[in-house]
Write a protein that holds these residues in place. Structure first.
Motif, short mmCIF file in Angstrom:
data_model
loop_
_atom_site.label_atom_id
_atom_site.label_comp_id
_atom_site.label_asym_id
_atom_site.label_seq_id
_atom_site.Cartn_x
_atom_site.Cartn_y
_atom_site.Cartn_z
N LEU A 100 0.86 -1.36 0.16
CA LEU A 100 0.13 -0.08 -0.10
C LEU A 100 1.04 1.37 -0.10
N LEU A 101 0.47 2.04 -1.13
CA LEU A 101 1.46 3.12 -1.14
C LEU A 101 0.38 4.79 -1.23
N GLN A 102 1.19 5.71 -0.78
CA GLN A 102 0.48 6.90 -0.88
C GLN A 102 1.09 7.81 -1.90
N HIS A 103 0.17 8.43 -2.53
CA HIS A 103 0.73 9.51 -3.43
C HIS A 103 0.67 11.00 -2.87
N ARG A 104 1.84 11.52 -2.69
CA ARG A 104 1.59 12.85 -1.75
C ARG A 104 1.17 13.90 -2.31
N VAL A 105 0.44 14.79 -1.70
CA VAL A 105 0.02 16.00 -2.04
C VAL A 105 0.96 16.85 -2.77
N GLU A 106 0.84 17.74 -3.60
CA GLU A 106 1.63 18.65 -4.19
C GLU A 106 2.49 19.71 -3.13
N TRP A 107 1.45 20.15 -2.19
CA TRP A 107 1.88 21.15 -1.31
C TRP A 107 2.79 20.53 -0.50
N SER A 108 3.05 19.39 -0.12
CA SER A 108 3.96 18.61 0.70
C SER A 108 5.40 18.68 0.43
N HIS A 109 6.19 18.64 1.33
CA HIS A 109 7.66 18.31 1.00
C HIS A 109 7.97 16.94 0.13
N HIS A 110 8.56 17.13 -0.96
CA HIS A 110 8.64 16.36 -2.16
C HIS A 110 7.13 15.74 -2.52
N GLY A 111 6.26 16.60 -2.78
CA GLY A 111 5.03 16.45 -3.22
C GLY A 111 5.15 15.73 -4.49
N GLY A 112 4.17 14.97 -4.91
CA GLY A 112 3.99 14.33 -5.93
C GLY A 112 4.75 12.90 -6.10
N THR A 113 5.37 12.69 -5.15
CA THR A 113 6.12 11.48 -4.87
C THR A 113 5.31 10.34 -4.26
N TRP A 114 5.81 9.10 -4.17
CA TRP A 114 5.16 8.21 -3.68
C TRP A 114 5.82 7.51 -2.29
N GLY A 115 5.05 7.12 -1.15
CA GLY A 115 5.71 6.89 0.07
C GLY A 115 4.76 6.10 0.78
N ILE A 116 4.71 6.06 2.08
CA ILE A 116 3.94 5.09 2.92
C ILE A 116 3.13 6.21 3.79
N PRO A 117 2.09 5.89 4.22
CA PRO A 117 1.24 6.82 5.02
C PRO A 117 2.04 6.82 6.38
N GLY A 118 1.89 8.02 7.13
CA GLY A 118 2.90 7.97 8.35
C GLY A 118 2.71 9.45 8.75
N GLY A 119 3.51 9.68 9.83
CA GLY A 119 3.56 10.90 10.46
C GLY A 119 4.20 11.21 11.79
N ALA A 120 4.02 12.38 12.32
CA ALA A 120 4.73 12.49 13.74
C ALA A 120 3.81 11.72 14.74
#
Length: 311
Positions: A48-68
């Motif tokens: 399962l991968l997440q396509h990150r929104v453009e306004w985020s750092h490295h927006g437009g890339t794919w990664g995994i859901p996560g956070g602080a």
């Protein structure tokens, strides 16, 4: 994954962890208490991968859901919470496999790796995703990956199918300590099951399994024989152990109650695990003959102290 851009303002009060951690050289990373993310596969060769929104750092890339991580929150809880908040991953739908920790000294990022314990479809539940998708493992490298995830992906991919399995010779482990177990063999076995169940919830240090990364959540099989077959497994990991195990999807403990030879049942359990593709398969016993039998087909043995020292 330093220098991550924080999400947009939440609807309610921020957790104290939702702030920048700053290193000695001025490097910034999101999450005062560190951060964590979930890499989950579906058991059919997709992650399962997440396509990150453009306004985020490295927006437009794919990664995994996560956070602080939140204040007082362990990495596994944080990763599962974030994946539920960002991708609708059911908290009870992931069986833990292992954790991998990136430690920058002033900040850590923990990748929690799991396998879907039941089918589910991800759902975009906040503003941080352009899309969510189950991506075949062989196609992940074709995507524009978030640099942090891209750097860790080769090592994670190499172990995507690794499934350690521990088979416990209960009679040998119980008999390794002269604590009066012979007066109540079923009760002594019940206490062992409870201890194994608690360990199944928290996982095993990677070096004890001679595996990479931080901690692993093996499959567990405990073989009971003789009077110990009457042991009570309620609350001992047969299904789930305690609230933490239920929340984290910890591996349950399978119990085999041998009708005949306990050694034969242990060999059968270990061989079945090897044949199923599990590995490493660790048999906990001090019985020399039994060790020789299981090592013939690729299992490895460890003495009772290997297990008891983890309780």
């Amino acid at each position: 994954m330093p220098d991550a851009t924080p999400p947009g303002p939440p609807p309610g009060p921020r957790d104290p962890g939702d702030a920048w951690a700053v290193g000695p050289d001025g490097t910034k990373a999101w999450g005062i208490f560190g951060a964590a993310g979930l890499l989950v596969d579906d058991g059919s060769g997709r992650v399962l991968l997440q396509h990150r929104v453009e306004w985020s750092h490295h927006g437009g890339t794919w990664g995994i859901p996560g956070g602080a991580r939140h204040q007082g929150e362990d990495a596994v809880t944080g990763a599962l919470r974030e994946s539920a908040e960002e991708a609708g991953v059911p908290l009870d739908g992931v069986a833990l496999r292992h954790t991998s920790v990136l430690d920058l000294g002033f900040w850590t990022y923990t990748t929690v790796v799991g396998r879907a314990s039941r089918p589910f479809e991800p759902v975009i539940t906040d503003r941080e995703s352009l899309e969510l998708a189950w991506v075949p493992v062989g196609e992940v490298d074709d995507l524009p990956l978030h640099p942090g995830f891209g750097a860790s992906w080769p090592a994670l991919r190499a172990r995507i199918a690794t499934t350690p399995h521990v088979v416990v010779d209960a009679a040998n482990v119980v008999g390794s300590v002269p604590d009066g177990w012979w007066k109540d063999r079923a009760g002594a076995a019940s206490r062992l099951l409870s201890s194994v169940g608690a360990l199944a919830a928290v996982g095993v240090a990677a070096d004890l399994l001679e595996l990479p990364f931080d901690r692993w959540w093996p499959r567990w099989s405990v073989v009971l024989e003789g009077e110990a077959r009457d042991a009570d497994g309620t609350g001992a990991g047969i299904g789930v152990v305690g609230d933490r195990a239920a929340r984290h999807g910890a591996a349950s403990v399978s119990v085999a109650r041998a009708s005949g030879s306990g050694d034969d049942a242990i060999v059968e359990a270990a061989r079945a695990a090897v044949d199923a593709g599990d590995g490493p398969v660790v048999v906990v016993t001090a019985d020399r003959e039994l060790r020789g039998r299981i090592e013939e087909f690729g299992a490895v043995s460890r003495g009772p102290a290997w297990l008891r020292d983890q309780f």
